[in-house]
Design an enzyme around this catalytic site. Structure first.
Site, mmCIF file in Angstrom:
data_model
loop_
_atom_site.group_PDB
_atom_site.id
_atom_site.type_symbol
_atom_site.label_atom_id
_atom_site.label_comp_id
_atom_site.label_asym_id
_atom_site.label_seq_id
_atom_site.Cartn_x
_atom_site.Cartn_y
_atom_site.Cartn_z
ATOM 1 N N TYR A 258 0.849 -1.198 0.000
ATOM 2 C CA TYR A 258 0.000 0.000 0.000
ATOM 3 C C TYR A 258 0.878 1.238 0.000
ATOM 4 C CZ TYR A 258 -4.987 -0.512 0.080
ATOM 5 O OH TYR A 258 -6.285 -0.691 -0.302
ATOM 6 N N GLU B 134 -0.505 4.867 -0.483
ATOM 7 C CA GLU B 134 -1.297 6.078 -0.765
ATOM 8 C C GLU B 134 -0.414 7.307 -0.679
ATOM 9 O OE1 GLU B 134 -4.862 6.226 1.596
ATOM 10 O OE2 GLU B 134 -5.609 4.385 0.701
ATOM 11 N N ASP C 7 -6.608 13.147 -25.668
ATOM 12 C CA ASP C 7 -6.726 11.759 -25.207
ATOM 13 C C ASP C 7 -6.052 10.908 -26.276
ATOM 14 O OD1 ASP C 7 -7.430 9.154 -24.671
ATOM 15 O OD2 ASP C 7 -9.473 9.643 -24.031
ATOM 16 N N THR D 101 -4.019 5.563 -22.010
ATOM 17 C CA THR D 101 -3.880 4.273 -21.360
ATOM 18 C C THR D 101 -2.450 3.811 -21.617
ATOM 19 O OG1 THR D 101 -4.747 3.297 -23.377
ATOM 20 C CG2 THR D 101 -6.285 3.552 -21.565
ATOM 21 N N LYS E 250 -3.095 -0.886 -25.223
ATOM 22 C CA LYS E 250 -3.284 -0.596 -26.646
ATOM 23 C C LYS E 250 -1.934 -0.590 -27.360
ATOM 24 C CE LYS E 250 -7.635 1.844 -25.878
ATOM 25 N NZ LYS E 250 -7.712 2.526 -24.596
ATOM 26 N N ARG F 61 -2.893 -2.834 -18.278
ATOM 27 C CA ARG F 61 -4.161 -2.115 -18.344
ATOM 28 C C ARG F 61 -4.144 -1.016 -17.294
ATOM 29 N NH1 ARG F 61 -7.913 -4.895 -21.803
ATOM 30 N NH2 ARG F 61 -9.416 -3.370 -21.092
HETATM 31 N N1 DSN Z 1 -12.899 0.827 -25.210
HETATM 32 C C1 DSN Z 1 -11.699 1.257 -25.895
HETATM 33 C C2 DSN Z 1 -11.738 0.945 -27.332
HETATM 34 O O1 DSN Z 1 -11.966 -0.202 -27.659
HETATM 35 O O2 DSN Z 1 -11.517 1.805 -28.173
HETATM 36 C C3 DSN Z 1 -11.395 2.674 -25.656
HETATM 37 O O3 DSN Z 1 -11.146 2.868 -24.319
#
Ligand code: DSN
Length: 453
Positions: A73, A75, A219, A245, A248, A254
């Site tokens: 932990y 914080e 974003d 994120t 991707k 994640r």
């Molecule tokens: N849900 C994602 C996507 O598939 O594009 C974006 O966060």
């Protein structure tokens, strides 16, 4: 195409079973869950993962994310925690922060958001008062849920002024966006998408935001890797805040992260009672505003992903993602398919079935039967409902991670075409294609399954 021999089949099975050996404790403790993971592993190794937001994390990322750091932990932020015993994990988080800043050339980085949506939620909290106007793309136009979609907190707690691509051309019209901003005077503008196949012009967005005294927030979750590789323009010099994120295209765990300037360009215009600088406001919005303890195992995996993404090998990968996507688009266009915006500049394309009696959902299901895993998706000007849609979204990040290049894109386009020509009764063709897809996959074991090089 080259047919796989039985020897190659058994080789792949051996690789898959070998990669599963890392779960020996799980197998013993919870055989049911182990078997589900094994099944998913086998499925991912023998199908084409073409959902543009999915990818394969490396062994190193998986190891960090499954590490003992999950036990701690912490914080607070590095060197200012609410718990003792954080001397080592402070270094872990600081490493992730330093690598994020170096990779993206940012003044400040927060690596604690649990994922992209919480990262975006923190931005609203840091920049806006509930109920104020901001501009974003609705989900059907290619935006994200957190850019103001009506069933998301961003659409209920704040007031979205929607903008989006032209329904006919599929391209953003920057003059229209400027006119809308002048008329509505939003306090924040999102630039970013989940289903826009073209390059975003951050410089133009920044001009518009400055003209109307709005924050500009990028974003980049979908295209982070293309930015790192220099394939797409860099948003950092133009945006007040950038969210992403770490999975991707970046192939990390994640999770989410936020980059920002330290000083507030708008001098806390909307927070006159909060004299903190922008970086501090972002940090405070993440913790304690929204979250408790940071997920240190995930932050460690993020640090690994940032390290891997700083290599020339990664830049080559990102360039190939776009070359593959363009090739796939070209081959589909040659066969007469309609693509939103007429093609692609990035990692994804949108096939447009507005003129077809078959919906996006129906086509996506038929392709999944063939081992081509994509998702149904709204296209600009879509007359169908979001649970049905007139489009499918295909992406090349994961197949490129498997090592596939232009010749394989030609095969995939051919298979998509074969299935789409038999949509009245797709199962027989889909079953044939499924076999060919599996045979191709044998030659390209994905990272995390193939032996480490
Ligand atoms: N849900 C994602 C996507 O598939 O594009 C974006 O966060």
């Amino acid at each position: 195409m080259k047919r796989a021999s039985p020897v190659e089949l058994s080789d792949l099975n051996r690789l898959i079973e070998g990669s599963l050996s890392r779960y020996s404790a799980l197998r013993e403790t919870d055989p049911l869950l182990y078997e589900l993971i094994a099944e998913q592993t086998r499925a991912e190794a023998t199908t084409l993962k073409m959902i543009p937001s999915e990818n394969f994390a490396s062994y190193a990322v998986l190891e960090a994310s499954g590490s003992i750091l999950t036990n701690k932990y912490a914080e607070g932020y590095p060197f200012a925690r609410y718990y003792e015993g954080n001397e080592i994990v402070d270094q872990v988080e600081q490493l992730a922060i330093d690598r994020a800043k170096a990779l993206f050339g940012a003044e400040h980085a927060n690596v604690q958001p649990y994922s992209g949506s919480p990262a975006n939620q923190a931005v609203y909290r840091a920049l806006l008062r509930p109920g104020v106007k901001f501009m974003g793309m609705p989900v059907p136009e290619g935006g994200h849920l957190t850019h103001g979609w009506k069933v998301n907190f961003s659409g209920t707690d704040y007031y979205q002024i929607p903008y989006g691509p032209d329904p006919q051309t599929g391209w953003l019209d920057y003059d229209q966006i400027r006119d809308l901003a002048r008329k509505e005077r939003p306090q924040m503008i999102w630039v970013g998408a989940t289903a826009y196949p073209r390059i975003l012009d951050y410089e133009k967005f920044a001009e518009i935001a400055r003209e109307v005294d709005a924050y500009l927030v990028g974003d980049i979750a979908h295209i982070n890797g293309l930015i790192v590789a220099g394939v797409h323009p860099d948003p950092v010099p133009y945006c007040d805040v950038v969210t992403s994120t770490s999975h991707k295209l970046l192939r990390g765990p994640r999770a989410g992260f936020i980059l920002c300037r330290i000083e507030d360009r708008l001098k806390s215009l909307y927070h006159p009672d909060e004299p903190l600088n922008l970086a501090k406001r972002i940090d405070r919005a993440v913790f304690p505003g929204l979250q408790g303890g940071p997920h240190l195992q995930t932050i460690a995996a993020m640090a690994v992903a940032f390290h891997e993404a700083s290599t020339e090998e990664f830049r080559d990968y990102a360039r190939q993602v776009v070359r593959n996507c363009r090739r796939l688009a070209d081959r589909l266009l040659e066969r007469g398919y309609k693509l939103s915006s007429g093609g692609t500049d990035n990692h994804l394309l949108l096939m447009d079935f507005r003129d077809s009696p078959y919906s996006g959902k129906y086509v996506a299901r038929a392709l999944a039967q063939a081992g081509i895993i994509c998702n149904f998706n709204m296209v600009p000007g879509d007359p169908r409902r979001p649970m049905v849609t007139s489009g499918i979204r295909l992406g090349t990040p994961a197949v490129t991670s498997m090592g596939m290049k232009e010749p394989e894109m030609d095969l995939i386009a051919g298979w998509i075409d074969r299935v789409c020509r038999h949509l009245d009764d797709p199962t027989p063709v889909a079953q044939q294609v499924r076999q060919e897809v599996a045979e191709l996959c044998l030659q390209f074991p994905p990272p995390g399954i193939k032996p480490r090089q």
